[in-house]
Design a protein around this motif. Structure first.
Motif, PDB file in Angstrom:
ATOM      1  N   LEU A   1       8.140  -5.421  -0.335  1.00 36.97           N
ATOM      2  CA  LEU A   1       7.883  -6.241   0.846  1.00 36.97           C
ATOM      3  C   LEU A   1       6.486  -6.048   1.410  1.00 36.97           C
ATOM      4  N   LEU A   2       5.816  -5.012   0.947  1.00 33.38           N
ATOM      5  CA  LEU A   2       4.520  -4.632   1.489  1.00 33.38           C
ATOM      6  C   LEU A   2       3.674  -4.109   0.345  1.00 33.38           C
ATOM      7  N   ARG A   3       2.361  -4.321   0.432  1.00 32.78           N
ATOM      8  CA  ARG A   3       1.479  -3.727  -0.571  1.00 32.78           C
ATOM      9  C   ARG A   3       0.228  -3.203   0.119  1.00 32.78           C
ATOM     10  N   ARG A   4      -0.345  -2.192  -0.482  1.00 29.51           N
ATOM     11  CA  ARG A   4      -1.591  -1.618   0.025  1.00 29.51           C
ATOM     12  C   ARG A   4      -2.753  -2.369  -0.590  1.00 29.51           C
ATOM     13  N   ILE A   5      -3.772  -2.642   0.230  1.00 30.78           N
ATOM     14  CA  ILE A   5      -4.974  -3.316  -0.248  1.00 30.78           C
ATOM     15  C   ILE A   5      -6.183  -2.460   0.147  1.00 30.78           C
ATOM     16  N   PRO A   6      -7.336  -2.690  -0.466  1.00 32.61           N
ATOM     17  CA  PRO A   6      -8.509  -1.862  -0.167  1.00 32.61           C
ATOM     18  C   PRO A   6      -8.859  -1.838   1.315  1.00 32.61           C
ATOM     19  N   GLY A   7      -9.401  -0.711   1.746  1.00 34.29           N
ATOM     20  CA  GLY A   7      -9.817  -0.562   3.133  1.00 34.29           C
ATOM     21  C   GLY A   7      -8.739   0.035   4.010  1.00 34.29           C
ATOM     22  N   ARG A   8      -7.843   0.814   3.427  1.00 34.39           N
ATOM     23  CA  ARG A   8      -6.729   1.424   4.188  1.00 34.39           C
ATOM     24  C   ARG A   8      -5.940   0.360   4.948  1.00 34.39           C
ATOM     25  N   LYS A   9      -5.658  -0.739   4.269  1.00 29.12           N
ATOM     26  CA  LYS A   9      -4.909  -1.823   4.895  1.00 29.12           C
ATOM     27  C   LYS A   9      -3.603  -2.064   4.154  1.00 29.12           C
ATOM     28  N   LEU A  10      -2.673  -2.644   4.894  1.00 26.80           N
ATOM     29  CA  LEU A  10      -1.370  -3.025   4.356  1.00 26.80           C
ATOM     30  C   LEU A  10      -1.237  -4.532   4.486  1.00 26.80           C
ATOM     31  N   GLU A  11      -0.541  -5.137   3.539  1.00 25.68           N
ATOM     32  CA  GLU A  11      -0.372  -6.587   3.542  1.00 25.68           C
ATOM     33  C   GLU A  11       1.087  -6.918   3.253  1.00 25.68           C
ATOM     34  N   LEU A  12       1.637  -7.832   4.045  1.00 30.71           N
ATOM     35  CA  LEU A  12       2.987  -8.313   3.767  1.00 30.71           C
ATOM     36  C   LEU A  12       2.966  -9.139   2.501  1.00 30.71           C
ATOM     37  N   VAL A  13       4.020  -9.033   1.719  1.00 28.02           N
ATOM     38  CA  VAL A  13       4.172  -9.895   0.558  1.00 28.02           C
ATOM     39  C   VAL A  13       4.623 -11.258   1.094  1.00 28.02           C
ATOM     40  N   GLU A  14       3.944 -12.320   0.696  1.00 24.96           N
ATOM     41  CA  GLU A  14       4.113 -13.636   1.320  1.00 24.96           C
ATOM     42  C   GLU A  14       5.539 -14.155   1.347  1.00 24.96           C
ATOM     43  N   ARG A  15       6.353 -13.808   0.378  1.00 26.55           N
ATOM     44  CA  ARG A  15       7.682 -14.407   0.323  1.00 26.55           C
ATOM     45  C   ARG A  15       8.605 -13.982   1.459  1.00 26.55           C
ATOM     46  N   ILE A  16       8.225 -12.954   2.216  1.00 25.61           N
ATOM     47  CA  ILE A  16       9.101 -12.489   3.295  1.00 25.61           C
ATOM     48  C   ILE A  16       9.143 -13.466   4.445  1.00 25.61           C
TER      49      ILE A  16
END
Length: 70
Positions: A53-68
């Protein structure tokens, strides 16, 4: 609610609710906004990652997976 259906615990649900506005959140901002102990916040984010449901992206950030939350 959809979160209950997904089997999320309270901390995981709180993280998702905080991230719903724009879908991306810096970890430092999330620490401040959540007011959760770091260990619990980390456990919640890892749980959400494992559930896809969540993924880590560069820059110490978290991103929701779009399908949620379309």
């Amino acid at each position: 609610s959809q979160s209950r259906y997904l089997g999320l615990d309270d901390d995981e649900q709180r993280v998702l609710e905080l991230m719903r506005a724009d879908g991306v959140e810096g970890m430092d901002a999330l620490i401040l906004r959540s007011r959760m102990p770091l260990s619990r916040l980390y456990q919640a984010t890892v749980g959400l990652e494992i559930k896809g449901l969540l993924r880590r992206i560069p820059g110490r950030k978290l991103e929701l997976v779009e399908r949620i939350y379309p």
